[in-house]
Enzyme design. Structure first.
Site, short mmCIF file in Angstrom:
data_model
loop_
_atom_site.label_atom_id
_atom_site.label_comp_id
_atom_site.label_asym_id
_atom_site.label_seq_id
_atom_site.Cartn_x
_atom_site.Cartn_y
_atom_site.Cartn_z
N THR A 61 0.86 -1.16 0.00
CA THR A 61 0.00 0.00 0.00
C THR A 61 0.92 1.23 0.00
OG1 THR A 61 -1.88 1.03 1.09
CG2 THR A 61 -0.34 -0.14 2.54
N LYS A 65 3.30 1.48 -4.06
CA LYS A 65 2.65 0.84 -5.21
C LYS A 65 3.32 1.14 -6.56
CE LYS A 65 -2.01 -0.14 -3.69
NZ LYS A 65 -3.44 0.08 -3.97
N ASN A 86 -0.17 -3.92 -6.37
CA ASN A 86 -0.55 -4.14 -4.97
C ASN A 86 -0.19 -5.54 -4.47
OD1 ASN A 86 -2.53 -5.70 -6.19
ND2 ASN A 86 -4.14 -5.06 -4.80
N ASP A 101 -6.63 -4.63 -7.57
CA ASP A 101 -7.65 -3.69 -7.06
C ASP A 101 -8.83 -3.54 -8.02
OD1 ASP A 101 -6.35 -3.07 -4.67
OD2 ASP A 101 -5.19 -1.44 -5.59
N GLY A 125 -14.97 11.78 -6.46
CA GLY A 125 -13.62 11.71 -5.89
C GLY A 125 -12.59 11.55 -7.00
N TYR A 225 -16.15 0.72 3.77
CA TYR A 225 -16.68 -0.51 4.36
C TYR A 225 -16.88 -0.38 5.87
CZ TYR A 225 -11.61 -0.97 4.62
OH TYR A 225 -10.27 -0.71 4.82
N GLY A 246 -18.08 -1.19 0.35
CA GLY A 246 -16.69 -1.40 -0.05
C GLY A 246 -16.08 -2.73 0.38
P1 NAP Z 1 -7.45 9.86 -1.42
O1 NAP Z 1 -6.36 9.60 -2.39
O2 NAP Z 1 -7.14 10.48 -0.12
O3 NAP Z 1 -8.57 10.76 -2.17
C1 NAP Z 1 -9.69 11.24 -1.48
C2 NAP Z 1 -10.64 11.93 -2.45
O4 NAP Z 1 -11.81 12.34 -1.73
C3 NAP Z 1 -10.05 13.18 -3.11
O5 NAP Z 1 -10.52 13.24 -4.43
C4 NAP Z 1 -10.64 14.29 -2.26
O6 NAP Z 1 -10.87 15.50 -2.97
C5 NAP Z 1 -11.99 13.73 -1.90
N1 NAP Z 1 -12.48 14.32 -0.64
C6 NAP Z 1 -11.88 14.21 0.58
N2 NAP Z 1 -12.60 14.90 1.49
C7 NAP Z 1 -13.64 15.47 0.82
C8 NAP Z 1 -14.71 16.32 1.21
N3 NAP Z 1 -14.84 16.72 2.48
N4 NAP Z 1 -15.60 16.72 0.27
C9 NAP Z 1 -15.46 16.33 -1.02
N5 NAP Z 1 -14.45 15.53 -1.45
C10 NAP Z 1 -13.55 15.10 -0.53
O7 NAP Z 1 -8.24 8.51 -1.08
P2 NAP Z 1 -8.35 7.16 -1.93
O8 NAP Z 1 -7.21 6.28 -1.61
O9 NAP Z 1 -8.62 7.50 -3.36
O10 NAP Z 1 -9.65 6.50 -1.25
C11 NAP Z 1 -10.92 7.11 -1.37
C12 NAP Z 1 -11.96 6.33 -0.55
O11 NAP Z 1 -12.05 4.99 -1.04
C13 NAP Z 1 -11.63 6.21 0.94
O12 NAP Z 1 -12.84 6.29 1.67
C14 NAP Z 1 -11.04 4.83 1.07
O13 NAP Z 1 -11.23 4.27 2.34
C15 NAP Z 1 -11.86 4.07 0.02
N6 NAP Z 1 -11.15 2.89 -0.51
C16 NAP Z 1 -11.75 1.67 -0.34
C17 NAP Z 1 -11.13 0.54 -0.85
C18 NAP Z 1 -11.79 -0.80 -0.66
O14 NAP Z 1 -11.13 -1.83 -0.82
N7 NAP Z 1 -13.07 -0.84 -0.37
C19 NAP Z 1 -9.90 0.64 -1.53
C20 NAP Z 1 -9.31 1.91 -1.67
C21 NAP Z 1 -9.96 3.02 -1.17
P3 NAP Z 1 -9.66 16.56 -3.27
O15 NAP Z 1 -8.95 16.01 -4.46
O16 NAP Z 1 -10.37 17.84 -3.54
O17 NAP Z 1 -8.81 16.59 -2.02
#
Ligand code: NAP
Length: 281
Positions: A61, A65, A86, A101, A125, A225, A246
């Protein structure tokens, strides 16, 4: 008994040991799965340690990556497409890299009888996971992909990258309900890939009225999740829409990695049910 690990920094929060141990146990393979904090720049040292300690493969992670790519002698098709890995397996002729992923998410979609192929997809996002999901959706033949993000530049960068890699139909928008509403009417799959609604995060969606503009047949998918049912999913289910959390992506990406590590075929749906019942947050 096989030795495996997940590496990253930070790594304390990782559920990988729980998921992989439960999955491998369900298919009759004992494992010692360690969670190891490896700082940026520490990959060479970790790989030497892994070889000395008979670790047969490892998950990665942040922040490894992409950094791991120069160490690999083979990459699978998704690892090449996403330029990100990953899962690594030690092979006699070097390290093999995989990215499970995107396929993990597709499997979770398939489990609820959906797929990206031919679908209009909306993604909220533009973080690390969206890069992977948007590319996967494009290569799986999505009809149109719309990415909405608070920082529009990041959504545009992903759309440009996907366009160059796949010549697919993709657009980027600022995360604004007035821009989201017109696309909702034609949407088949809406994915939340922001942390809005996640346990430990104060902020949540202020306005979910856009859900009322989705067709009755749309699927609302949250990558979160924990909790298993976010406010987004609860509201969507309340108006009769299908939902997906998730957990599917989390577990299926691990199960695909376990097939790679063990070389063993197994019933993914059966193991998914066992693992999801065992997971505690
Ligand atoms: P990340 O790189 O930190 O990106 C977060 C995204 O959310 C960015 O685009 C950010 O916008 C946006 N965001 C954050 N706070 C916000 C707010 N208050 N209002 C509107 N937009 C907001 O995270 P990531 O790794 O892509 O992961 C995103 C989500 O997916 C997380 O919840 C993570 O837990 C989940 N996830 C789940 C799995 C799974 O296996 N189920 C795998 C990976 C990720 P800005 O660009 O404007 O900052």
């Amino acid at each position: 008994m096989i030795n495996l690990a997940v590496i990253g920094d930070p790594i304390e929060h990782s559920l990988s040991p729980n998921v992989h141990t439960a999955a491998l146990d369900a298919i009759g393979i004992g494992c010692c799965y360690k969670k190891i904090r490896v700082k940026k720049g520490g990959l060479k040292e970790f790989i030497a340690y892994a070889k000395e300690n008979n670790i047969i493969g490892f998950n990665l992670t942040m922040p490894h990556k992409v950094d791991v790519l120069p160490f690999l002698s083979y990459m699978d098709i998704d690892a090449k497409r996403f330029n990100s890995v990953n899962t690594v397996k030690f092979m006699p002729d070097g390290l093999y890299g995989y990215n499970t992923d995107g396929e993990g998410y597709c499997r979770s979609l398939n489990a609820v009888k959906r797929s990206f192929c031919g679908s209009n997809v909306i993604i909220l996002g533009s973080g690390g996971v969206v890069r992977t999901l948007a590319l996967k959706a494009a290569f799986e033949g999505a009809k149109h992909i719309a990415i909405f993000n608070r920082t529009i530049k990041k959504a545009e960068n992903i759309a440009d990258m996907v366009c160059k890699a796949s010549s697919s139909n993709i657009s980027a928008f600022e995360f604004d309900i007035n821009k989201l509403l017109p696309l909702c009417a034609e949407c088949d799959i809406l994915i939340n890939a922001t942390p809005l609604g996640m346990n430990g995060i104060k902020e949540n969606f202020a306005d979910l009225s856009f859900l009322n503009s989705l067709p009755d047949t749309a699927l609302v998918s949250d990558l979160i999740y924990n909790p298993t049912e976010t406010k987004l999913l609860k509201t969507a289910a309340g108006i009769g829409l299908d939902t997906l959390n998730g957990l599917g992506m989390l577990i299926y990406q691990a199960l695909i990695a376990d097939k790679i590590y063990t070389g063993k075929e197994f019933d993914m749906e059966r193991v998914f049910d066992i693992v999801s019942a065992e997971l505690k947050f």
